[in-house]
Design a protein around this motif. Structure first.
Motif, PDB file in Angstrom:
ATOM      1  N   LEU A  83       0.821  -1.197   0.000  1.00 33.32           N
ATOM      2  CA  LEU A  83       0.000   0.000   0.000  1.00 33.32           C
ATOM      3  C   LEU A  83       0.866   1.263   0.000  1.00 33.32           C
ATOM      4  O   LEU A  83       0.593   2.224  -0.727  1.00 33.32           O
ATOM      5  N   MET A 110      -4.951  -0.239  -5.643  1.00 31.94           N
ATOM      6  CA  MET A 110      -5.065   0.036  -4.211  1.00 31.94           C
ATOM      7  C   MET A 110      -6.396  -0.411  -3.635  1.00 31.94           C
ATOM      8  O   MET A 110      -6.466  -0.877  -2.486  1.00 31.94           O
ATOM      9  N   GLY A 117      -7.056  -0.195   2.128  1.00 36.52           N
ATOM     10  CA  GLY A 117      -6.868   0.361   0.796  1.00 36.52           C
ATOM     11  C   GLY A 117      -8.006   1.269   0.390  1.00 36.52           C
ATOM     12  O   GLY A 117      -7.803   2.323  -0.213  1.00 36.52           O
TER      13      GLY A 117
END
Length: 610
Positions: A83, A110, A117
């Motif tokens: 991430l 993402m 996310g």
């Protein structure tokens, strides 16, 4: 190759890897290669080395592909690494104005990383509005001016530092690890806070690695050098001038007093200052005849300022320079301007007053608060300041009297502004501290409330004190402990325990040559001093006969601090010397008629002093 454990208990491979990393950091790449070849110990495995290079070169897809080689066992940590990398990829794409690929990164890469996310993508989406060159770099703290490539390279190195917290150190050794260990070792020997590496051009101490560093705990000010007792009621706040020559105090008796502390900075042999760092210029409290602070300290006829209506004179003890009378109720806080040419006082009478330390006269009264004013703090220009109170308001003022900005939210207990004047810290009637951004707008400061950050606490926070570099903050809490927080990381560094606090607002401070110590008042009438870096309690100082409400360390004399107490006195503390023969006492007859009623209302479950 099988690792060998040396007699010291250290791993041979670990030592070799640290030396190799240090050699590369010093620029000795050939020597580092020879060491790896002779020892058969590689600094990094090939896959890890490729990962590191991919991050630093901005090859984000390659970096993501090599995450499995990092030996991260926890799935959450693996997702966190991915991430962070994808977030940086997105930001660089926006900075390049490649909005199509940036949006694809958000939606395709993402958003698939679970709830974290999804939360991150919603926050990052706002960066798509950065359409002007430099906007994103400014928002991210990469630097909006200067070389964009250099700013991007610095940001990637910071990313790598962040990734290293998630990657096992045995796999990816933290940058400059040997130097960090040396700093920690030397600081531990000296009993100081470990110094940060480089950065900001600030001069760092020069450590001698060839001999042991002696601890400096013998320099802790632990003896009363003077007792100041001109107040007629509880003393709630105290602050040294930036020159270190004067002290201001605030009391329930409705008075603020300016004291000279010059004679307490004498080592008993006529030398200037206990560990003196020198003077910062002319005295802000000197008379028009340019009296020295020593001359002022010895005068028996000093001015009693009375709200700008002209002053009389009164017989005072040797250390009193000015008695500042004008508030109709208790004075809650005093604050010297950065250039020491002005002094602010706040009061339960809902006003602030601006005083001239030179004349002792009040030049302006600020009366917009609807309840007791509990805190005030200066901006670096000495022309603007902020105030906060129980009316749930924070005001941004000009010394001209203009109210530039106001904000209403929560009851304010304390305020602080960093040295650059870019951030304001507020402790309010809740279990958190809040940070706000200060910016220049059309030639004057503006408080940007939209950029608010906060740090949650488990107990109500009553006061805050920023470190010299503004990175750390000391917080006193209702739980009876002082906490040290890292504002950049948002992490708790230390808890300092021993002092008592449950009913009243108690203040703490940094102190010592390099802010090596933490000092705090206490409801048990004693002063507590800890080692900042170790958290160990060094001294518990008796002397006061009532709650010690506030402490302040002299910025120019590192072996001097002051404490303020409910026993109506202040104490000046210093190290024990051969010439020290007990405390000197500075008396005053006080000023009658200022017995303010105080406030009985509770603030964040801490009784506001009455």
């Amino acid at each position: 190759m099988e690792d060998e454990i040396l007699e010291s208990g250290f791993s041979r491979q670990d030592i070799v890897r640290l030396i190799t990393q240090s050699l590369r950091g010093l620029g000795y790449h050939k020597s580092a290669c020879l060491l790896e070849e002779e020892s058969h110990v590689k600094l990094l495995a090939p896959a890890v080395l490729e990962f590191r290079e991919a991050v630093l070169e901005g090859r984000w897809d390659d970096a993501v592909a090599r995450i499995p080689a990092l030996g991260i066992n926890a799935l959450d940590a693996t997702d966190a690494v991915k991430l962070l990398i994808l977030e940086h990829k997105f930001l660089e794409l926006v900075d390049d104005r490649n909005f199509a690929d940036a949006l694809a990164c958000l939606r395709r890469d993402m958003a698939t990383l679970g709830p974290h996310g999804e939360d991150r993508t919603r926050r990052l989406a706002s960066f798509l509005m950065c359409t002007e060159d430099g906007d994103l770099r400014k928002r991210c703290g990469w630097g909006s001016t200067g070389d964009a490539a250099e700013a991007r390279a610095t940001a990637r190195r910071r990313l790598l530092d962040g990734l290293q917290e998630l990657i096992p150190p045995s796999v990816l050794i933290p940058e400059n690890r040997l130097e960090t260990l040396l700093l920690q070792a030397m600081a531990a020997q000296a009993g100081t806070a470990p110094a940060a590496r480089g950065g900001g051009g600030e001069k760092r101490p020069r450590w001698n690695l060839l001999e042991d560093s002696a601890p400096r705990h013998h320099e802790v000010p632990s003896h009363t050098h003077g007792v100041l007792d001109a107040h007629a009621d509880e003393v709630w706040h105290v602050q040294f001038s930036h020159s270190g020559a004067f002290l201001a105090s605030a009391s329930k008796d409705g008075l603020a007093i300016i004291w000279s502390v010059a004679r307490y900075a004498d080592d008993g042999q006529g030398h200037a200052g206990v560990g003196s760092r020198g003077s910062s210029g002319s005295s802000p409290c000197s008379s028009e005849a340019e009296d020295s602070s020593e001359d002022v300290a010895q005068r028996s006829d000093v001015r009693v300022g009375r709200g700008g209506d002209g002053g009389g004179s009164a017989r005072r003890g040797g250390d009193v320079v000015h008695v500042l009378a004008g508030h109709s109720e208790a004075v809650t806080c005093v604050a010297w301007s950065p250039d020491d040419t002005r002094l602010l006082s706040s009061s339960n009478d809902k006003t602030l007053r601006l005083w001239s330390p030179r004349s002792g006269q009040c030049s302006r009264v600020f009366a917009r608060h609807g309840d007791a004013v509990t805190a005030c703090a200066w901006l670096p220009d000495s022309e603007h300041f902020v105030s906060g109170g129980l009316d749930k308001c924070i005001f941004l003022w000009s010394t001209s009297g203009a109210l530039l900005q106001s904000w209403q939210g929560l009851r304010v207990n304390d305020l602080a502004i960093n040295r650059k004047g870019t951030r304001m810290l507020a402790t309010c009637a809740e279990k958190r501290i809040r940070l706000y951004r200060l910016q220049q707008h059309l030639g004057r400061p503006k408080l940007t409330l939209a950029d608010e950050q906060s740090i949650a606490e488990s107990e109500p926070v009553t006061s805050a004190c920023l470190s010299r570099d503004s990175r750390h903050v000391l917080m006193n809490t209702a739980a009876g402990e002082v906490q040290l927080w890292d504002l950049e990381e948002g992490t708790l560094v230390h808890r300092y325990r021993g002092q008592r606090q449950s009913r009243f607002v108690i203040r703490s401070a940094f102190g010592g040559h390099d802010e090596d110590y933490v000092v705090s008042g206490s409801e048990d009438s004693q002063v507590y001093i800890w080692s900042r870096s170790e958290g160990t309690l060094l001294e518990v100082l008796p002397g006061h006969s009532g709650t010690v409400n506030a402490v302040a360390w002299n910025p120019m004399h590192p072996s001097m601090f002051a404490s303020a107490s409910d026993d109506h006195t202040l104490r000046i503390w210093g190290p024990k010397t051969a010439q020290h023969g007990g405390p000197r006492r500075a008396r005053g007859n006080g000023a009658a008629g200022y017995d303010g009623t105080g406030i009985t209302e509770s603030t964040i479950n801490i009784q506001l002093r009455q």
